[in-house]
Design a protein around this motif. Structure first.
Motif, PDB file in Angstrom:
ATOM      1  N   ILE A  85       0.834  -1.426   0.052  1.00  0.00           N
ATOM      2  CA  ILE A  85       0.483   0.055  -0.113  1.00  0.00           C
ATOM      3  C   ILE A  85       1.077   1.118   0.006  1.00  0.00           C
ATOM      4  O   ILE A  85       1.848   1.124   0.548  1.00  0.00           O
ATOM      5  CB  ILE A  85      -1.496  -0.193   0.932  1.00  0.00           C
ATOM      6  CG1 ILE A  85      -1.993  -1.264   1.357  1.00  0.00           C
ATOM      7  CG2 ILE A  85      -2.030   1.879   1.404  1.00  0.00           C
ATOM      8  CD1 ILE A  85      -2.511  -1.208  -0.163  1.00  0.00           C
ATOM      9  N   ASP A 140       0.592   4.894  -4.862  1.00  0.00           N
ATOM     10  CA  ASP A 140      -0.748   4.524  -6.198  1.00  0.00           C
ATOM     11  C   ASP A 140      -1.642   3.368  -5.932  1.00  0.00           C
ATOM     12  O   ASP A 140      -1.937   2.526  -6.952  1.00  0.00           O
ATOM     13  CB  ASP A 140       0.731   4.010  -6.845  1.00  0.00           C
ATOM     14  CG  ASP A 140       1.484   5.388  -8.025  1.00  0.00           C
ATOM     15  OD1 ASP A 140       0.787   6.754  -8.063  1.00  0.00           O
ATOM     16  OD2 ASP A 140       3.335   5.807  -7.328  1.00  0.00           O
ATOM     17  N   HIS A 141      -1.041   2.982  -4.682  1.00  0.00           N
ATOM     18  CA  HIS A 141      -1.569   1.180  -4.495  1.00  0.00           C
ATOM     19  C   HIS A 141      -1.920   1.202  -2.974  1.00  0.00           C
ATOM     20  O   HIS A 141      -1.133   1.323  -2.149  1.00  0.00           O
ATOM     21  CB  HIS A 141      -1.092   0.031  -3.802  1.00  0.00           C
ATOM     22  CG  HIS A 141       0.096  -0.627  -5.690  1.00  0.00           C
ATOM     23  ND1 HIS A 141       1.043   0.785  -5.707  1.00  0.00           N
ATOM     24  CD2 HIS A 141      -0.824  -0.482  -6.950  1.00  0.00           C
ATOM     25  CE1 HIS A 141       1.655   0.408  -6.949  1.00  0.00           C
ATOM     26  NE2 HIS A 141       0.938  -0.892  -8.106  1.00  0.00           N
ATOM     27  N   LYS A 142      -4.069   2.307  -2.871  1.00  0.00           N
ATOM     28  CA  LYS A 142      -4.236   2.131  -1.627  1.00  0.00           C
ATOM     29  C   LYS A 142      -5.770   2.048  -1.790  1.00  0.00           C
ATOM     30  O   LYS A 142      -6.126   2.319  -1.224  1.00  0.00           O
ATOM     31  CB  LYS A 142      -4.409   3.753  -2.053  1.00  0.00           C
ATOM     32  CG  LYS A 142      -5.140   4.780  -3.694  1.00  0.00           C
ATOM     33  CD  LYS A 142      -4.951   6.339  -3.564  1.00  0.00           C
ATOM     34  CE  LYS A 142      -4.649   6.343  -4.072  1.00  0.00           C
ATOM     35  NZ  LYS A 142      -4.385   7.950  -4.686  1.00  0.00           N
ATOM     36  N   LYS A 143      -6.260   1.307  -2.544  1.00  0.00           N
ATOM     37  CA  LYS A 143      -7.734   0.325  -2.337  1.00  0.00           C
ATOM     38  C   LYS A 143      -7.125  -1.110  -1.309  1.00  0.00           C
ATOM     39  O   LYS A 143      -6.208  -2.053  -1.561  1.00  0.00           O
ATOM     40  CB  LYS A 143      -8.222  -0.032  -3.384  1.00  0.00           C
ATOM     41  CG  LYS A 143      -7.604   1.343  -4.788  1.00  0.00           C
ATOM     42  CD  LYS A 143      -8.567   0.670  -5.781  1.00  0.00           C
ATOM     43  CE  LYS A 143      -7.704  -0.139  -6.730  1.00  0.00           C
ATOM     44  NZ  LYS A 143      -6.935   1.244  -7.154  1.00  0.00           N
ATOM     45  N   ASP A 173     -10.230   6.498  -6.048  1.00  0.00           N
ATOM     46  CA  ASP A 173      -8.936   5.956  -6.161  1.00  0.00           C
ATOM     47  C   ASP A 173      -8.681   7.568  -6.906  1.00  0.00           C
ATOM     48  O   ASP A 173      -7.479   7.508  -5.946  1.00  0.00           O
ATOM     49  CB  ASP A 173      -8.618   5.077  -7.113  1.00  0.00           C
ATOM     50  CG  ASP A 173      -7.064   4.486  -6.702  1.00  0.00           C
ATOM     51  OD1 ASP A 173      -6.064   4.847  -6.115  1.00  0.00           O
ATOM     52  OD2 ASP A 173      -6.697   4.337  -7.746  1.00  0.00           O
ATOM     53  N   CYS A 184      -9.543  -4.382  -5.869  1.00  0.00           N
ATOM     54  CA  CYS A 184      -8.124  -3.266  -4.369  1.00  0.00           C
ATOM     55  C   CYS A 184      -6.897  -4.213  -4.853  1.00  0.00           C
ATOM     56  O   CYS A 184      -6.653  -4.692  -5.621  1.00  0.00           O
ATOM     57  CB  CYS A 184      -8.971  -4.429  -3.093  1.00  0.00           C
ATOM     58  SG  CYS A 184     -10.803  -3.454  -3.335  1.00  0.00           S
ATOM     59  N   ASP A 185      -6.060  -3.074  -3.779  1.00  0.00           N
ATOM     60  CA  ASP A 185      -4.102  -3.209  -3.600  1.00  0.00           C
ATOM     61  C   ASP A 185      -4.299  -4.144  -3.169  1.00  0.00           C
ATOM     62  O   ASP A 185      -2.951  -5.239  -2.942  1.00  0.00           O
ATOM     63  CB  ASP A 185      -3.654  -2.247  -4.064  1.00  0.00           C
ATOM     64  CG  ASP A 185      -4.240  -1.512  -5.066  1.00  0.00           C
ATOM     65  OD1 ASP A 185      -4.092  -1.584  -6.092  1.00  0.00           O
ATOM     66  OD2 ASP A 185      -5.156  -0.362  -4.630  1.00  0.00           O
TER      67      ASP A 185
END
Length: 199
Positions: A35, A38-41, A147, A173-174
């Motif tokens: 997380i 750029d990768h926040k989900k 996002d 999701c990430d």
């Protein structure tokens, strides 16, 4: 990590307690799950009801918002939602109204007054067939929209053993936080998680 508390929200600005510290550790651990900006989900699910996934979702969201990040918490448990009660908010329109085409994203995102930087999307009026509604493609749109405007997106979804909603959302999701509860989650379900991850 549970402790008896009158309020299901155990994170407060300046409050020091064992469980608050555990949430700080969890918050820091998110970077090890990939997380970042750029990768926040983050998807939060569990095996069955009663394991504490909504408790984790809500307190993690508050904890992250206290760092100054703009956080949105989405209640996508369209079978048995509990976040409205945990956050002590009343929302009449939410994700269901967006998925059915009745509302736009900006109309269902609400600020949580008690917590600066925290926003919430309620489930709205619960649909008769939530899994089919989640599979109509519009959920991708709302997640992409969130996002683009929030620092962190936390999605609380139904327990995976009960319905397939969590599986539908995992790929959007990430990272996925899979909540298990000591001496509560059946061991055979934990074993099933391991087997699924090996596939």
């Amino acid at each position: 990590a549970f402790e008896k508390s009158k309020s299901p929200l155990v994170i407060e600005a300046g409050k020091r307690s064992f469980i608050a510290e555990e949430f700080r550790k969890l918050r820091i651990s998110l970077s090890f799950l990939g997380i970042d900006a750029d990768h926040k989900k983050i998807l939060v699910t569990s095996s069955i009801s009663g394991e504490g996934k909504s408790f984790i979702s809500a307190n993690l969201a508050v904890s992250l918002s206290l760092t100054g990040k703009k956080v949105v918490l989405v209640d996508l448990d369209l079978n048995n939602p509990t976040l409205e009660k945990i956050l002590n908010v009343s929302q009449e329109e939410g994700i269901t109204e967006f998925l059915t085409g009745k509302k736009e994203p900006e109309e269902i995102i609400k600020r949580v007054k008690a917590h600066e930087n925290l926003f919430f999307i309620s489930p709205g009026s619960l649909p008769d067939h939530p899994t089919e509604l989640l599979a109509n493609g519009k959920v991708n749109e709302i997640i992409e929209y969130l996002d683009s405007i929030f620092d962190i997106v936390i999605i609380d979804t139904s327990p995976i053993v009960l319905v397939t909603d969590g599986y539908l959302l995992t790929g959007l999701c990430d990272a996925t936080l899979y909540v298990i509860r000591h001496q509560y989650t059946p061991k055979m379900l934990i074993k099933r998680i391991d087997e699924t991850n090996k596939i």
